[in-house]
Design a protein around this motif. Sequence first.
Motif, PDB file in Angstrom:
ATOM      1  N   LEU A  27       0.824  -1.336   0.000  1.00 50.93           N
ATOM      2  CA  LEU A  27      -0.049  -0.111  -0.005  1.00 50.93           C
ATOM      3  C   LEU A  27       0.973   1.131   0.045  1.00 50.93           C
ATOM      4  O   LEU A  27       1.902   1.257   0.774  1.00 50.93           O
ATOM      5  N   ALA A  28       0.636   2.191  -0.862  1.00 50.61           N
ATOM      6  CA  ALA A  28       1.390   3.360  -0.859  1.00 50.61           C
ATOM      7  C   ALA A  28       1.002   4.410   0.533  1.00 50.61           C
ATOM      8  O   ALA A  28      -0.334   4.491   0.760  1.00 50.61           O
ATOM      9  N   PRO A  29       1.980   4.911   1.018  1.00 48.26           N
ATOM     10  CA  PRO A  29       1.744   5.546   2.198  1.00 48.26           C
ATOM     11  C   PRO A  29       0.588   6.912   1.735  1.00 48.26           C
ATOM     12  O   PRO A  29       0.918   7.478   0.527  1.00 48.26           O
ATOM     13  N   ALA A  30      -0.212   7.164   2.745  1.00 51.90           N
ATOM     14  CA  ALA A  30      -1.041   8.121   2.426  1.00 51.90           C
ATOM     15  C   ALA A  30      -0.640   9.655   2.489  1.00 51.90           C
ATOM     16  O   ALA A  30      -0.974  10.662   2.210  1.00 51.90           O
ATOM     17  N   ARG A  69       9.137   2.396   6.432  1.00 50.30           N
ATOM     18  CA  ARG A  69       9.777   1.959   5.088  1.00 50.30           C
ATOM     19  C   ARG A  69       8.839   1.269   4.236  1.00 50.30           C
ATOM     20  O   ARG A  69       8.932   1.327   3.128  1.00 50.30           O
ATOM     21  N   LEU A  70       7.870   0.627   4.772  1.00 56.12           N
ATOM     22  CA  LEU A  70       7.099  -0.145   3.869  1.00 56.12           C
ATOM     23  C   LEU A  70       5.582  -0.688   4.684  1.00 56.12           C
ATOM     24  O   LEU A  70       5.489  -0.985   5.923  1.00 56.12           O
ATOM     25  N   LEU A 123       1.091  -5.619   7.705  1.00 53.49           N
ATOM     26  CA  LEU A 123       2.419  -5.509   8.215  1.00 53.49           C
ATOM     27  C   LEU A 123       2.992  -3.995   7.977  1.00 53.49           C
ATOM     28  O   LEU A 123       2.785  -3.621   6.651  1.00 53.49           O
ATOM     29  N   VAL A 124       3.649  -3.491   8.737  1.00 48.08           N
ATOM     30  CA  VAL A 124       4.275  -2.310   8.720  1.00 48.08           C
ATOM     31  C   VAL A 124       5.754  -2.292   8.815  1.00 48.08           C
ATOM     32  O   VAL A 124       6.068  -2.973  10.005  1.00 48.08           O
ATOM     33  N   ILE A 125       6.902  -2.037   8.146  1.00 47.80           N
ATOM     34  CA  ILE A 125       8.127  -2.090   8.547  1.00 47.80           C
ATOM     35  C   ILE A 125       8.519  -0.651   8.707  1.00 47.80           C
ATOM     36  O   ILE A 125       8.551   0.216   7.789  1.00 47.80           O
ATOM     37  N   ALA A 183      15.238  -3.098  11.559  1.00 43.21           N
ATOM     38  CA  ALA A 183      13.910  -2.223  11.492  1.00 43.21           C
ATOM     39  C   ALA A 183      12.961  -3.323  12.201  1.00 43.21           C
ATOM     40  O   ALA A 183      13.078  -4.539  12.228  1.00 43.21           O
ATOM     41  N   SER A 184      11.887  -2.601  12.486  1.00 44.62           N
ATOM     42  CA  SER A 184      10.607  -3.242  13.380  1.00 44.62           C
ATOM     43  C   SER A 184       9.531  -3.637  12.485  1.00 44.62           C
ATOM     44  O   SER A 184       9.347  -2.841  11.684  1.00 44.62           O
TER      45      SER A 184
END
Length: 468
Positions: free
Chosen positions: A35-38, A45-46, A65-67, A90-91
Amino acid sequence: MQDVLELLGGWMPLQRWYAGRGEAAQLRLLGSFELAPAAPEPGLRLITVALVRDDATQATYQVPLVIRDIDSAMPALGYIGAVGEQSSRASLVDGAHDPAFARALIRLISDEAEVVGGPTPNGAEPVRVYGQPMPGSRVGEFVTARVLQGEQSNTSIVCELRGDDGEEAVPLIIKIFRHLHAGDNPDVTLQTALAAAGSLRVPPTFGQLAGVWSEDEGQVSGHLAFAQEFFAGVEDAWRVALRAAEGGEDFTPLARTLGEATAEVHEVLRRVMPSVAPTTTDIEIAVEQMWRRYELARVEVPAIAEHGEAIERIYGRAADAQWPVLQRIHGDYHLGQVLAVPDRGWVLLDFEGEPLRPLAERNAPDVPQRDVAGMLRSFDYVAGALRMQAGEEVAGEWAEASRRAFLEGYAAGQGEADEQAPSAADLEILLAAYELDKAVYEALYEARHRPDWLPIPVAAIERLLADA
């Protein structure tokens, strides 16, 4: 992606929505999409969503998931583990707990966007998802998000929004379906149909996320998420009813309006969704399912084993009765599925149906008496809960009065009966069978999950048999 799967393999079995009971997850990736960040966000990162197949539970799960860069302020609930090279760790965060995912998902639905995933591990078609906003729907500017606590099979995210004037706007709730099924999710289709018909008995719908992915048997499609308005600061009917019963307050006026609201929802669903006349085969299958539930329950609940002949007679009477037209219903109806909303009245939620039933069954037309029986059992559970907590025997009279008022309201809300409709006597026979079937289902559930609550459905079974 392998290190991510390994982290998920240890994390997923600890989540309430995971279907296994102590088994170690055996995960393989079916596909994923980004998903593209809004909005720009430092350290992000992702944002990705993984669809994984777990061979231990024979289920497909959706894991957003978010990295992001490691941060000591990272919420502990969302943290899964560290990924990447040692020099640039990264988390990995459960996306439901990271506002960046909710913001991006709202944007995807609002823009009616389509996203195609990357290459799949086995060369199958990539995941494809598409946002579907409700015509005319719009939301305010995203502020923040939080996970609603207490759910088991899904995860709901409450999103705080701000209007064009800078003031707080009506919040949004996004339900993430963790356990994915091929086919339409009735929670989406039924609430969307009711909202589109102008019904005030469900929250206004914002939109949905649907997708196509590859299972072992080939490509399938289904719903991944559903978004609608969130009523903040309201109570569900269970809390309202329990407080009334505890205080000895008359609940019958509210029970009557709840019956009217239930009949109203059934009428709208009958009008806007497909309905069919029941065949002999339909009736035989339904009654056989009731009997199979009892045969399963009597093994695990010896206290009801002696009632086989009496239960068989009630189910037999239902098989011989005239049945109403089969239509779409709520499917898992009880006081906890209804909100008391000021200036709006009773509002129904969670149209997924009983989670243990196959999706095909939950999407099939059914008898409205199943919903009515579920609510009658819910009033009995209020009385049972008080007996367990404080020995309040008077709650039995409260429950019986509430049950009668609900039935009166339901009958009044149905309007004029069709000439082809079953007689009142046949409908009463059918309702008795479905209420008994629901109590048997409850006995099996309580024996497995809450043994201390088992006396409630066991006592109900004995009472229902005596009344019959």
